[in-house]
Enzyme design. Structure first.
Site, PDB file in Angstrom:
ATOM      1  N   GLU A  35       0.122  -1.035  -0.053  1.00 31.36           N
ATOM      2  CA  GLU A  35      -0.451   0.139  -0.010  1.00 31.36           C
ATOM      3  C   GLU A  35       0.687   1.051  -0.355  1.00 31.36           C
ATOM      4  O   GLU A  35       2.158   1.279   1.214  1.00 31.36           O
ATOM      5  CB  GLU A  35      -0.901  -0.479   1.746  1.00 31.36           C
ATOM      6  CG  GLU A  35      -2.005   1.146   1.191  1.00 31.36           C
ATOM      7  CD  GLU A  35      -2.542   1.423   2.912  1.00 31.36           C
ATOM      8  OE1 GLU A  35      -2.653   0.477   3.401  1.00 31.36           O
ATOM      9  OE2 GLU A  35      -3.508   2.373   2.023  1.00 31.36           O
ATOM     10  N   ARG A 260       5.591 -13.158   9.384  1.00 30.44           N
ATOM     11  CA  ARG A 260       6.202 -11.536   9.375  1.00 30.44           C
ATOM     12  C   ARG A 260       7.454 -11.820   9.752  1.00 30.44           C
ATOM     13  O   ARG A 260       7.798 -11.830  10.996  1.00 30.44           O
ATOM     14  CB  ARG A 260       5.696 -10.340   9.667  1.00 30.44           C
ATOM     15  CG  ARG A 260       4.005 -10.139   9.708  1.00 30.44           C
ATOM     16  CD  ARG A 260       3.766  -9.281  10.503  1.00 30.44           C
ATOM     17  NE  ARG A 260       4.325  -8.051   9.793  1.00 30.44           N
ATOM     18  CZ  ARG A 260       3.317  -7.128   9.733  1.00 30.44           C
ATOM     19  NH1 ARG A 260       2.388  -7.267   8.742  1.00 30.44           N
ATOM     20  NH2 ARG A 260       3.661  -5.901   9.460  1.00 30.44           N
ATOM     21  N   LYS A 270       4.564   0.693   9.764  1.00 29.91           N
ATOM     22  CA  LYS A 270       5.157   1.514   8.783  1.00 29.91           C
ATOM     23  C   LYS A 270       3.788   2.990   9.489  1.00 29.91           C
ATOM     24  O   LYS A 270       4.749   3.892   9.798  1.00 29.91           O
ATOM     25  CB  LYS A 270       3.922   2.068   7.304  1.00 29.91           C
ATOM     26  CG  LYS A 270       4.784   1.290   6.373  1.00 29.91           C
ATOM     27  CD  LYS A 270       4.548   1.016   4.640  1.00 29.91           C
ATOM     28  CE  LYS A 270       3.302   0.198   4.912  1.00 29.91           C
ATOM     29  NZ  LYS A 270       2.233   0.383   3.894  1.00 29.91           N
TER      30      LYS A 270
END
Ligand code: ATP
Ligand code: MG
Length: 560
Positions: A35, A260, A270
């Site tokens: 994104e 992850r 982020k």
């Protein structure tokens, strides 16, 4: 953490099994779907290496797709940085760059189709009531009073939502699934929201935007993705993505979830990284202390080291945190092979060689990289006055201190043996100058009579030295797990390391470093690996310490 590379991880095993069974007719199509709401970090690198790596290894293709469904948080600045970072890591999407926003028309068509098939409805409850109506993990939700609107009414309202007739939040479009579903995400999830917001690519063309969950699976489907590889937290979204594809009767990628990447002494989200930038705790996304790809690049990390680390980190089904020392070791391994050696003194103290003529200079040969004979050698000037590190001298040496001290002989790297016979103090009692004699017979660093010394020091000729600023970086957080605070109401930023940056403003470097350029990989002998910083705001050369020669935190940990 075991650093050995697994022969074949479970994701690659699935791909191989599918190739064997002909499930996708020999096709392997993956994608990396960021994104564009922030810069990429080392966690993303793991996903990039996995998706692009699998495509390379199995003769497939990997797309770069921007999942840009949230107009308020996204920006072309992020798109550009993501493209740069993926390229820098060594991967190529060729002509396959896509945006979820390219699919807004198709997604809208499909939403109308779901309405027509009785699978979606316009809900006019306020947002809080929609949340409250979802129920809990142990209690079923309740049906919205708008759940049984007719197809015609739904179509009419949805079209008017699109036409901009309503304010933000007045209505949403929801999938009609099951308010008692054991998966909360299946309880009539939202597909579209009204948002009168400019989108970085579609401008003001839309005032309704698809949710990530509605857009993501269908974007994969449109691109013909075979293996939709994502992180574990999306495991419980899988039934929903499958539901949309089944309800629409379209191509169904196989979603595979992996763990992850988390690192000690590091925050990885982020949102948190953005907060550090915005609050000025770091100097931008590319601050060399950031785990962002651009920060690592500026710090002097190589793509090779990052790829080797990601490969070694492996993919599993268990979330775990890898010690940041493992990442640094991959970097050291790569730099040790490739970096040329130079001499630099960060905390200089003057040495006068009293038996060396004032106006004489010697040019001494120094090997550039003992690991790589092809790197050749260079000449280093030697003269009567030199700089050495202050900590390499002790006027009253403790036990186990083998470096320079009164009466003691040591080797100067590539040069001569020197013996200290005196030193000078200032009024405050600090040593300001060390007086030594050199033995001309030891030129090059060996004594013909075979006598040994216990220490070899780096040095720089004072008259020839180049000045530079050197920035010494350390972990951004002193807390091993910055996300786990000690008190419940403690801020995660309380773990920020106040000593994560130390600036040496007057380092003394051997002259060959005067022409160092951005991108050069350099080891300052005995001190670590360094690179030239792109900072052009100072007149001086600026070097960043990329990594120390040894893991100093590992030492500190074993002491505890
Ligand atoms: P963050 O939580 O840091 O904001 P994100 O998951 O929201 O990250 P996206 O832009 O959605 O960021 O991520 C793009 C891809 O990178 C996704 O497929 C995601 O699963 C993967 N990814 C993100 N963070 C990690 C990580 N720490 N380890 C491995 N893959 C990751
Ligand atoms: Mg995300």
């Amino acid at each position: 953490m075991n650093e050995t590379v697994p022969h074949r991880d479970f994701v690659r095993q699935i791909v191989e099994d599918d190739l064997g069974s002909g499930k996708w007719k020999g096709k392997v199509q993956t994608r990396f779907p960021p994104e564009p709401n922030g810069y990429l970090h080392i966690g993303h690198a793991k996903s990039i290496c996995l998706n692009f790596g699998i495509a390379q290894e199995y003769n497939g293709l990997c797309n770069l797709r921007f999942d840009d469904t949230n107009p308020e948080k996204e920006d072309t600045e992020y798109v550009d940085s993501i493209r740069e970072d993926v390229r820098w890591l060594g991967f190529d999407w060729e002509d396959r760059q896509y945006f979820a926003s390219d699919y807004f028309d198709q997604l809208y068509e499909w939403a109308e189709e779901l309405i027509r098939r009785g699978h979606a409805y316009v809900c006019s409850l306020p947002p809080e009531q929609i949340s409250a109506g979802r129920g809990t993990a142990t209690q079923p939700g309740t049906n919205s009073p708008w759940r049984d609107r007719s197809v015609d009414e739904n179509l009419d309202l949805f079209r008017r939502m699109k036409a901009g007739e309503f304010a933000d939040g007045a209505h949403v479009l929801r999938a009609k699934i099951d308010m008692a579903h054991p998966h909360m995400l299946m309880r009539d999830p939202i597909m579209y929201r009204i948002r009168h917001a400019e989108h970085h690519r579609t401008g003001d063309r839309w005032c309704i935007y698809p949710t990530y969950d509605y857009a993501h699976g269908q974007s994969d489907s449109i691109e013909g993705i075979t293996h939709s590889i994502c992180t574990l937290e999306f495991e419980n979204h899988r039934p929903l993505y499958d539901w949309y594809c089944s309800a629409l009767g379209i191509h169904h990628p196989q979603q595979i979830e992996f763990n992850r990447l988390n690192l000690t002494y590091t925050v990885m989200s982020k949102r948190r990284l953005l907060e550090l930038v915005q609050a000025g705790h770091v100097n931008g996304w590319d601050d060399p202390r950031m785990p962002s790809i651009c920060g690592l690049r500026r710090r002097g990390y190589t793509p090779e080291a990052i790829r080797a680390f990601c490969r070694a980190a492996g993919v599993t089904k268990n979330n775990a945190t890898i010690d940041i020392g493992v990442l640094e070791n991959h970097l050291r391994e790569d730099l040790n092979r490739r970096a040329e050696r130079r001499m630099a003194v960060l905390d200089p103290i003057r040495v006068v060689i009293t038996n060396y003529p004032e106006d004489q200079t010697d040019e001494l040969e120094a090997i550039n990289n003992p690991e790589d004979p092809s790197a050749g050698s260079r000449m280093v000037p030697f003269s009567r006055e030199l700089w050495i590190e202050r900590e390499d001298f002790h006027e009253d040496p403790p036990k186990k201190f083998f470096r320079l001290a009164p009466g003691r002989e040591v080797r100067l790297r590539w040069a001569y043996f020197i013996t200290c016979h005196d030193f000078v103090r200032d009024e405050a009692g600090n040593v300001t100058e060390i007086h030594c004699t050199y033995d001309p017979a030891t030129r090059g660093g060996d004594a013909p009579d075979g006598r040994k010394v216990k220490a070899t020091l780096h040095w720089v000729s004072a008259r020839h030295a180049v000045n530079a600023e050197v920035r010494l970086y350390d972990h951004l957080f002193f807390r091993e797990h910055p996300d786990q605070v000690e008190e419940p109401d403690q801020d995660w930023k309380s773990g920020l390391n106040p000593d994560s940056l130390k600036v040496v403003s007057q380092a003394q470097l051997e002259p060959a470093l005067g022409t160092a350029r951005q991108g050069d990989l350099i080891q300052f002998e005995r001190l670590g690996y360094f690179c030239v910083d792109p900072d052009s705001s100072t007149q001086q050369l600026v070097f960043n310490r990329t990594v120390t020669l040894k893991d100093q935190w590992a030492k500190a940990r074993t002491k505890d």
